[in-house]
Design a protein around this motif. Structure first.
Motif, PDB file in Angstrom:
ATOM      1  N   VAL A 195      67.991  25.093  39.514  1.00  0.00           N
ATOM      2  CA  VAL A 195      67.173  25.807  38.522  1.00  0.00           C
ATOM      3  C   VAL A 195      67.474  25.428  37.072  1.00  0.00           C
ATOM      4  N   MET A 196      68.640  24.889  36.784  1.00  0.00           N
ATOM      5  CA  MET A 196      68.988  24.603  35.400  1.00  0.00           C
ATOM      6  C   MET A 196      68.209  23.396  34.865  1.00  0.00           C
ATOM      7  N   PRO A 197      67.854  23.440  33.569  1.00  0.00           N
ATOM      8  CA  PRO A 197      67.169  22.273  32.979  1.00  0.00           C
ATOM      9  C   PRO A 197      68.114  21.086  32.943  1.00  0.00           C
ATOM     10  N   GLY A 198      67.570  19.898  33.014  1.00  0.00           N
ATOM     11  CA  GLY A 198      68.435  18.722  33.046  1.00  0.00           C
ATOM     12  C   GLY A 198      67.802  17.505  32.407  1.00  0.00           C
ATOM     13  N   TYR A 199      68.620  16.497  32.260  1.00  0.00           N
ATOM     14  CA  TYR A 199      68.217  15.213  31.704  1.00  0.00           C
ATOM     15  C   TYR A 199      67.897  14.275  32.867  1.00  0.00           C
ATOM     16  N   GLN A 200      66.727  13.675  32.869  1.00  0.00           N
ATOM     17  CA  GLN A 200      66.314  12.796  33.955  1.00  0.00           C
ATOM     18  C   GLN A 200      66.823  11.377  33.707  1.00  0.00           C
ATOM     19  N   GLN A 201      67.654  10.887  34.641  1.00  0.00           N
ATOM     20  CA  GLN A 201      68.223   9.555  34.504  1.00  0.00           C
ATOM     21  C   GLN A 201      67.886   8.708  35.721  1.00  0.00           C
ATOM     22  N   GLU A 202      67.377   7.517  35.475  1.00  0.00           N
ATOM     23  CA  GLU A 202      67.083   6.585  36.557  1.00  0.00           C
ATOM     24  C   GLU A 202      68.355   5.843  36.931  1.00  0.00           C
ATOM     25  N   GLY A 203      68.629   5.760  38.234  1.00  0.00           N
ATOM     26  CA  GLY A 203      69.807   5.064  38.705  1.00  0.00           C
ATOM     27  C   GLY A 203      69.596   3.562  38.776  1.00  0.00           C
ATOM     28  N   LEU A 204      70.644   2.844  39.177  1.00  0.00           N
ATOM     29  CA  LEU A 204      70.553   1.406  39.350  1.00  0.00           C
ATOM     30  C   LEU A 204      69.728   1.073  40.593  1.00  0.00           C
ATOM     31  N   PRO A 205      69.123  -0.104  40.629  1.00  0.00           N
ATOM     32  CA  PRO A 205      68.424  -0.527  41.849  1.00  0.00           C
ATOM     33  C   PRO A 205      69.400  -0.560  43.020  1.00  0.00           C
ATOM     34  N   VAL A 206      69.004   0.041  44.138  1.00  0.00           N
ATOM     35  CA  VAL A 206      69.880   0.141  45.312  1.00  0.00           C
ATOM     36  C   VAL A 206      69.503  -0.951  46.309  1.00  0.00           C
ATOM     37  N   PRO A 207      70.366  -1.959  46.510  1.00  0.00           N
ATOM     38  CA  PRO A 207      70.037  -3.030  47.456  1.00  0.00           C
ATOM     39  C   PRO A 207      69.706  -2.512  48.849  1.00  0.00           C
ATOM     40  N   SER A 208      70.416  -1.481  49.296  1.00  0.00           N
ATOM     41  CA  SER A 208      70.199  -0.931  50.634  1.00  0.00           C
ATOM     42  C   SER A 208      68.822  -0.303  50.787  1.00  0.00           C
ATOM     43  N   LEU A 209      68.176   0.017  49.661  1.00  0.00           N
ATOM     44  CA  LEU A 209      66.838   0.626  49.680  1.00  0.00           C
ATOM     45  C   LEU A 209      65.785  -0.340  49.170  1.00  0.00           C
ATOM     46  N   GLY A 210      66.063  -1.629  49.303  1.00  0.00           N
ATOM     47  CA  GLY A 210      65.110  -2.628  48.825  1.00  0.00           C
ATOM     48  C   GLY A 210      64.981  -2.638  47.312  1.00  0.00           C
ATOM     49  N   TYR A 211      66.077  -2.343  46.611  1.00  0.00           N
ATOM     50  CA  TYR A 211      66.161  -2.318  45.147  1.00  0.00           C
ATOM     51  C   TYR A 211      65.311  -1.207  44.532  1.00  0.00           C
ATOM     52  N   LYS A 212      65.085  -0.171  45.316  1.00  0.00           N
ATOM     53  CA  LYS A 212      64.430   1.017  44.790  1.00  0.00           C
ATOM     54  C   LYS A 212      65.402   1.753  43.877  1.00  0.00           C
ATOM     55  N   THR A 213      64.890   2.353  42.828  1.00  0.00           N
ATOM     56  CA  THR A 213      65.725   3.169  41.952  1.00  0.00           C
ATOM     57  C   THR A 213      65.429   4.642  42.205  1.00  0.00           C
ATOM     58  N   LEU A 214      66.470   5.473  42.121  1.00  0.00           N
ATOM     59  CA  LEU A 214      66.337   6.906  42.342  1.00  0.00           C
ATOM     60  C   LEU A 214      66.505   7.652  41.021  1.00  0.00           C
ATOM     61  N   MET A 215      65.820   8.765  40.900  1.00  0.00           N
ATOM     62  CA  MET A 215      65.949   9.593  39.712  1.00  0.00           C
ATOM     63  C   MET A 215      66.978  10.692  39.970  1.00  0.00           C
ATOM     64  N   TYR A 216      67.760  10.984  38.937  1.00  0.00           N
ATOM     65  CA  TYR A 216      68.819  11.986  39.042  1.00  0.00           C
ATOM     66  C   TYR A 216      68.602  13.056  37.974  1.00  0.00           C
ATOM     67  N   ASN A 217      68.633  14.306  38.399  1.00  0.00           N
ATOM     68  CA  ASN A 217      68.501  15.413  37.466  1.00  0.00           C
ATOM     69  C   ASN A 217      69.895  15.805  36.985  1.00  0.00           C
ATOM     70  N   CYS A 218      70.214  15.427  35.776  1.00  0.00           N
ATOM     71  CA  CYS A 218      71.568  15.631  35.244  1.00  0.00           C
ATOM     72  C   CYS A 218      71.644  16.979  34.512  1.00  0.00           C
ATOM     73  N   ASN A 219      71.975  18.008  35.243  1.00  0.00           N
ATOM     74  CA  ASN A 219      72.092  19.338  34.630  1.00  0.00           C
ATOM     75  C   ASN A 219      73.464  19.953  34.844  1.00  0.00           C
ATOM     76  N   ALA A 220      74.466  19.100  35.075  1.00  0.00           N
ATOM     77  CA  ALA A 220      75.821  19.600  35.327  1.00  0.00           C
ATOM     78  C   ALA A 220      76.362  20.374  34.135  1.00  0.00           C
ATOM     79  N   LEU A 221      76.074  19.909  32.918  1.00  0.00           N
ATOM     80  CA  LEU A 221      76.638  20.556  31.735  1.00  0.00           C
ATOM     81  C   LEU A 221      76.144  21.995  31.623  1.00  0.00           C
TER      82      LEU A 221
END
Length: 478
Positions: A124-150
């Motif tokens: 539920v907390m607001p967060g900063y959207q960060q794109e990850g590195l291309p993942v070779p295991s996923l065919g170089y797909k990048t995943l989005m991460y919701n950075c709301n730990a702070l």
């Protein structure tokens, strides 16, 4: 000739102005072939099935043993002195586990409540959207991460302060129930490890499997398990271990204050040190998706158990010792306190900025770096004109900032911090030094894995990198 080929032809060393546009790269065909080789199980690590089985049994046993020595034997290591004393020794150990570390209802409510609350906040907390590195295991797909730990971390602190103030949940109870909560944490670690393995295999999403059941549980089957927008691997890396570590230190401080009417400089040191680490993980959470842990390491027992139980209940033995012993046993002179605090702060600054430099460089090469202001932002956290080696793989190896002087400057600074967590009790007990001893063992092993992988991945470009950055850890020494 492509930009990658041109850079390689010129010796691989480039100097740019650091803009995202200039630094963007793509993986070459040669790089894809190297990634494909690395993305397969071809050898056992950690001694194979027998080795990982020993660790899965040995880690919990060692945790119980060190806790018993710390809590019931004045912080000193105890052993049976003769063969006929082994049985009484084991009986005593088991009695303490059975009576003083039972998974009672209180411990289940505290630990499981934390898990549920952290999942809720992550959702539920607001967060900063960060794109990850291309993942070779996923065919170089990048995943989005919701950075709301702070946001989640400080919401947890406010909640805990309110519960403590209104006597709903006293923070001193955490350290008083250390053994009970530790056992529940271990159960959670085992349950999640095995549960995640079976869930992943049932869904057909397993990766890089060896075919040996116990080894694959240890190394993991899932790469990026998620519950909705929550990446469980990144969530567990920050929201569980370091939150518990911090609150154990706060609990120790509260206990001292209730007993003596003051908090010792030693315990205050641990509150500061654990806050440094927890806050750094939250304020720089967008850097985590750029790490090896996120885009390659699978989520198995090796990572899960250590995040759920190992880190929080072995890294702060100094807090446990201070909370259960008179301050006269670990009192220092004023100059010693000054030196201890300065060492911690210096090591933290190097660790923070070196991690930031490399992660932000990776974001620059991916073209998705945006400056995120969170407190404290230290000078030299971003390299404006980075030097790097362009590899035939397509990646770039940073040779600027702290990374000019050592291949792992972050590890050196991180280890120094861990060593101060033991130094804070001086010679009163050897057990608080477990963190730094264990940590250096892990770091050396991890470096070996990392350097071997890089040698396979980059070939001659890695050799050229090692010629420029000669030292693995400490500049001028090693």
């Amino acid at each position: 000739m492509s930009a990658v080929e041109a850079a390689t032809a010129n010796g691989g060393l480039r100097h740019r102005n650091g803009t995202s546009k200039d630094l963007q790269v793509t993986t070459t065909d040669e790089g894809r072939k190297a990634d494909e080789r690395l993305d397969k199980h071809d050898t056992y690590e950690f001694g194979g099935p027998w080795g990982v089985t020993a660790m899965m049994i040995g880690f919990p046993s060692l945790m119980y043993y060190l806790w018993i020595c710390l809590w019931f034997h004045d912080g000193q290591l105890v052993f049976p002195k003769a063969g006929n004393e082994i049985q009484p020794f084991l009986v005593e150990m088991w009695a303490h586990v059975r009576d003083d570390a039972s998974p009672n209802l209180y411990a289940w409510k505290v630990y499981s409540g934390l898990i549920v609350y952290q999942l809720f906040l992550a959702r539920v907390m607001p967060g900063y959207q960060q794109e990850g590195l291309p993942v070779p295991s996923l065919g170089y797909k990048t995943l989005m991460y919701n950075c709301n730990a702070l946001w989640s971390i400080y919401a947890t602190m406010i909640t805990a302060a309110g519960l403590h103030y209104y006597h709903i949940f006293r923070l001193t109870e955490i350290i008083d129930n250390y053994g009970h909560i530790m056992t529940v944490a271990m159960i959670w670690g085992f349950a999640v490890s095995f549960g995640m393995y079976f869930w992943t295999v049932a869904r057909g999403e397993q990766m890089r499997m060896s075919g040996n059941f116990i080894y694959d549980v240890f190394m993991g089957a899932a790469l990026n398990p998620r519950i909705g927008p929550i990446d469980l691997k990144m969530w567990a890396e920050v929201r569980i271990p370091w939150v518990i570590v911090f609150f154990l230190a706060v609990s120790g401080a509260c206990k001292q204050y209730e007993q003596y009417g003051y908090v010792t400089p030693n315990m205050a040191f641990m509150c500061l040190a654990t806050w440094f680490y927890l806050n750094a993980c939250g304020k720089g959470e967008e850097c985590i998706p750029q790490t090896w842990d996120m885009y390659h390491e699978k989520w198995g027992f090796m990572v899960i158990f250590w995040n759920f139980a190992g880190v929080p209940f072995t890294y702060v033995y100094s807090v446990v010792y201070m909370a259960s012993h008179d301050p006269s046993k670990y009192r220092f002179s004023t100059p010693t306190y000054v030196a201890l605090y300065l060492t911690l702060i210096t090591a933290y600054c190097v660790w923070d900025t070196s991690m930031s430099q490399k992660s932000r460089f990776k974001m620059q090469t991916q073209g998705n770096f945006n400056y995120r202001w969170t407190f404290p932002q230290l000078p030299w956290g971003t390299i404006k004109n980075p030097e790097y080696i362009q590899t035939a793989h397509g990646n770039r190896l940073l040779i600027s900032g702290w990374w000019r002087y050592s291949r792992k400057p972050n590890y050196v600074a991180d280890w120094i911090q861990s060593f101060t967590w033991g130094l804070v009790v001086g010679a009163a007990s050897p057990i608080p030094y477990f963190y730094s001893v264990f940590f250096i063992t892990v770091l050396v092993h991890r470096c070996g894995r990392d350097f071997e992988r890089c040698a396979k991945k980059y070939g001659k470009d890695w050799e050229r990198y090692c010629e420029i950055v000669r030292y693995k850890f400490i500049p001028g020494i090693y």
